[in-house]
Design an enzyme around this catalytic site. Structure first.
Site, PDB file in Angstrom:
ATOM      1  N   ASN A  48      12.248  21.992  24.671  1.00  0.00           N
ATOM      2  CA  ASN A  48      12.210  23.200  23.839  1.00  0.00           C
ATOM      3  C   ASN A  48      13.540  23.289  23.107  1.00  0.00           C
ATOM      4  O   ASN A  48      14.562  23.608  23.713  1.00  0.00           O
ATOM      5  CB  ASN A  48      11.984  24.432  24.733  1.00  0.00           C
ATOM      6  CG  ASN A  48      12.049  25.725  23.933  1.00  0.00           C
ATOM      7  OD1 ASN A  48      12.118  25.708  22.700  1.00  0.00           O
ATOM      8  ND2 ASN A  48      12.039  26.859  24.639  1.00  0.00           N
ATOM      9  N   LYS A 107      14.434  25.377  20.986  1.00  0.00           N
ATOM     10  CA  LYS A 107      14.820  26.764  20.652  1.00  0.00           C
ATOM     11  C   LYS A 107      15.285  26.801  19.196  1.00  0.00           C
ATOM     12  O   LYS A 107      14.794  26.039  18.364  1.00  0.00           O
ATOM     13  CB  LYS A 107      15.848  27.295  21.649  1.00  0.00           C
ATOM     14  CG  LYS A 107      15.354  27.117  23.097  1.00  0.00           C
ATOM     15  CD  LYS A 107      16.131  27.891  24.117  1.00  0.00           C
ATOM     16  CE  LYS A 107      15.518  27.653  25.499  1.00  0.00           C
ATOM     17  NZ  LYS A 107      16.118  28.448  26.552  1.00  0.00           N
ATOM     18  N   HIS A 109       7.318  32.753  26.013  1.00  0.00           N
ATOM     19  CA  HIS A 109       8.641  32.350  26.513  1.00  0.00           C
ATOM     20  C   HIS A 109       9.445  33.623  26.817  1.00  0.00           C
ATOM     21  O   HIS A 109       9.335  34.621  26.109  1.00  0.00           O
ATOM     22  CB  HIS A 109       9.370  31.487  25.477  1.00  0.00           C
ATOM     23  CG  HIS A 109      10.589  30.843  26.046  1.00  0.00           C
ATOM     24  ND1 HIS A 109      11.775  31.529  26.191  1.00  0.00           N
ATOM     25  CD2 HIS A 109      10.811  29.600  26.545  1.00  0.00           C
ATOM     26  CE1 HIS A 109      12.665  30.723  26.759  1.00  0.00           C
ATOM     27  NE2 HIS A 109      12.102  29.546  26.973  1.00  0.00           N
ATOM     28  N   GLU A 126      12.355  34.423  26.256  1.00  0.00           N
ATOM     29  CA  GLU A 126      13.187  34.926  25.145  1.00  0.00           C
ATOM     30  C   GLU A 126      12.343  35.724  24.159  1.00  0.00           C
ATOM     31  O   GLU A 126      12.844  36.657  23.520  1.00  0.00           O
ATOM     32  CB  GLU A 126      13.906  33.746  24.470  1.00  0.00           C
ATOM     33  CG  GLU A 126      15.031  33.215  25.367  1.00  0.00           C
ATOM     34  CD  GLU A 126      15.316  31.729  25.243  1.00  0.00           C
ATOM     35  OE1 GLU A 126      14.910  31.110  24.251  1.00  0.00           O
ATOM     36  OE2 GLU A 126      15.942  31.179  26.173  1.00  0.00           O
ATOM     37  N   GLU A 186       9.363  29.561  34.535  1.00  0.00           N
ATOM     38  CA  GLU A 186      10.769  29.549  34.123  1.00  0.00           C
ATOM     39  C   GLU A 186      11.439  30.823  34.638  1.00  0.00           C
ATOM     40  O   GLU A 186      11.356  31.881  34.002  1.00  0.00           O
ATOM     41  CB  GLU A 186      10.881  29.523  32.591  1.00  0.00           C
ATOM     42  CG  GLU A 186      10.308  28.283  31.954  1.00  0.00           C
ATOM     43  CD  GLU A 186      10.984  27.985  30.616  1.00  0.00           C
ATOM     44  OE1 GLU A 186      11.497  26.878  30.466  1.00  0.00           O
ATOM     45  OE2 GLU A 186      11.012  28.872  29.741  1.00  0.00           O
ATOM     46  N   GLY A 200      19.363  28.477  30.855  1.00  0.00           N
ATOM     47  CA  GLY A 200      20.636  28.371  30.135  1.00  0.00           C
ATOM     48  C   GLY A 200      21.841  28.773  30.962  1.00  0.00           C
ATOM     49  O   GLY A 200      22.934  28.948  30.445  1.00  0.00           O
ATOM     50  N   SER A 242      17.371  25.229  33.372  1.00  0.00           N
ATOM     51  CA  SER A 242      18.500  24.346  33.692  1.00  0.00           C
ATOM     52  C   SER A 242      18.061  23.029  34.321  1.00  0.00           C
ATOM     53  O   SER A 242      18.774  22.460  35.147  1.00  0.00           O
ATOM     54  CB  SER A 242      19.529  25.061  34.576  1.00  0.00           C
ATOM     55  OG  SER A 242      20.067  26.178  33.890  1.00  0.00           O
TER      56      SER A 242
HETATM   57  P1  13P Z   1      17.478  25.493  29.690  1.00  0.00           P
HETATM   58  O1  13P Z   1      16.922  24.154  30.103  1.00  0.00           O
HETATM   59  O2  13P Z   1      18.504  25.412  28.626  1.00  0.00           O
HETATM   60  O3  13P Z   1      17.888  26.310  30.879  1.00  0.00           O
HETATM   61  O4  13P Z   1      16.251  26.278  29.014  1.00  0.00           O
HETATM   62  C1  13P Z   1      15.058  26.368  29.689  1.00  0.00           C
HETATM   63  C2  13P Z   1      14.048  26.937  28.770  1.00  0.00           C
HETATM   64  O5  13P Z   1      14.074  28.099  28.444  1.00  0.00           O
HETATM   65  C3  13P Z   1      13.030  26.024  28.239  1.00  0.00           C
HETATM   66  O6  13P Z   1      12.006  26.723  27.610  1.00  0.00           O
END
Ligand code: 13P
Length: 258
Positions: free
Chosen positions: A11, A13, A96, A98, A167, A173, A211
């Site tokens: 992803n 982002k 997601h 976010e 997740e 992150g 992560s």
């Molecule tokens: P990270 O791998 O940067 O923690 O992000 C995970 C994520 O949100 C994937 O959709």
């Protein structure tokens, strides 16, 4: 039972540029060779066309990061499932954390997005996960079950066609990964919930995200109900993402010899 192939999804982002994407995908193709797992990258909408042409005919599938819950019309800024399909999109992330956190997405809205994707022949990757406060309050299972229940309720007839990504928000992150045992515990709950809705629950890939990196992927991927990964930061580094793909392929190979 034949072991289904693991699925590793990057992803990106809101990262990338025309130049960065081309370099990353070139390095990734060189680094990963012929993987024994499925691989996809979820790219920002403006880059769908570029990435579609860069990955054409290769091992990497195209994914989008969001889709509108509406089919078409006066929804400024939205991207429909039909538009994603026009660019050969194979998967789309829905719900997601976010999007839930910063854009007020609700369980019902996420379920409607999954429905739109399925109707367009695109596999929704339904993201679920608890916040740190929810985990500390002992609500982890209740939260993920509520989030998945909405999607099952709206999509019961084709629920075996989805992908689910667990997740934990506190692991995204932050460099703080769920332990393999913590992740497996939640994945088992999700699998049981799917099994109550479909006899094909085993077909639904359950991805872990939060992560995941080159160092911890192998251990996470050995868990019984962890069928792959949804990778943020590490998917922007070709060497790291290639190592995660290699770990998924190795896991596949060792399962096949058992
Ligand atoms: P990270 O791998 O940067 O923690 O992000 C995970 C994520 O949100 C994937 O959709």
């Amino acid at each position: 039972m034949t072991q289904k192939k693991k699925l590793i999804v990057g992803n990106w982002k809101m990262n990338g540029s025309l130049q960065f994407n081309a370099q990353l995908l070139q390095a990734l193709c060189d680094g990963m060779g012929q993987p024994d797992c499925a691989v996809a990258v979820a790219v920002p909408a403006p880059y769908l066309a570029q990435v579609q042409s860069l990955v054409a005919g290769g091992a990497i599938a195209l994914a989008a990061q969001d889709v509108s819950q509406h089919e078409a019309g006066a929804f400024t800024g939205e991207v429909s499932a039909g538009m994603l399909r026009d660019f050969g999109t194979r998967y789309v992330l829905v719900g997601h954390s976010e999007r839930r956190q910063y854009h007020g997405e609700t369980d019902a809205g996420v379920a409607a997005k999954a429905q739109r994707a399925l109707a367009a022949g695109i596999t929704p990757i339904v993201c679920v996960g608890e916040t740190l406060a929810e985990r500390e309050a002992g609500q982890t299972q209740a939260v993920v079950k509520r989030q998945l229940a909405a999607v099952i309720h709206a999509n019961g007839h084709c629920i075996s066609e989805i992908v689910v990504a667990y997740e934990p928000v506190w692991a995204i992150g932050t460099g703080r990964t769920a332990t393999p045992e913590q992740a497996q515990e939640v994945h088992a709950v999700l699998r049981a919930q799917l099994a109550a809705a479909t006899e094909h629950a085993d077909r639904v890939p359950l991805l872990y995200g939060g992560s995941m990196n080159a160092a911890n992927a192998a251990q996470l991927l050995t868990q019984q109900d962890i069928d792959g990964g949804l990778v943020g930061g590490a998917s922007l580094k070709a060497a790291d993402f290639s190592q995660i793909i290699a770990a998924a392929s190795a896991n596949q190979a060792s399962a096949a010899t058992k």
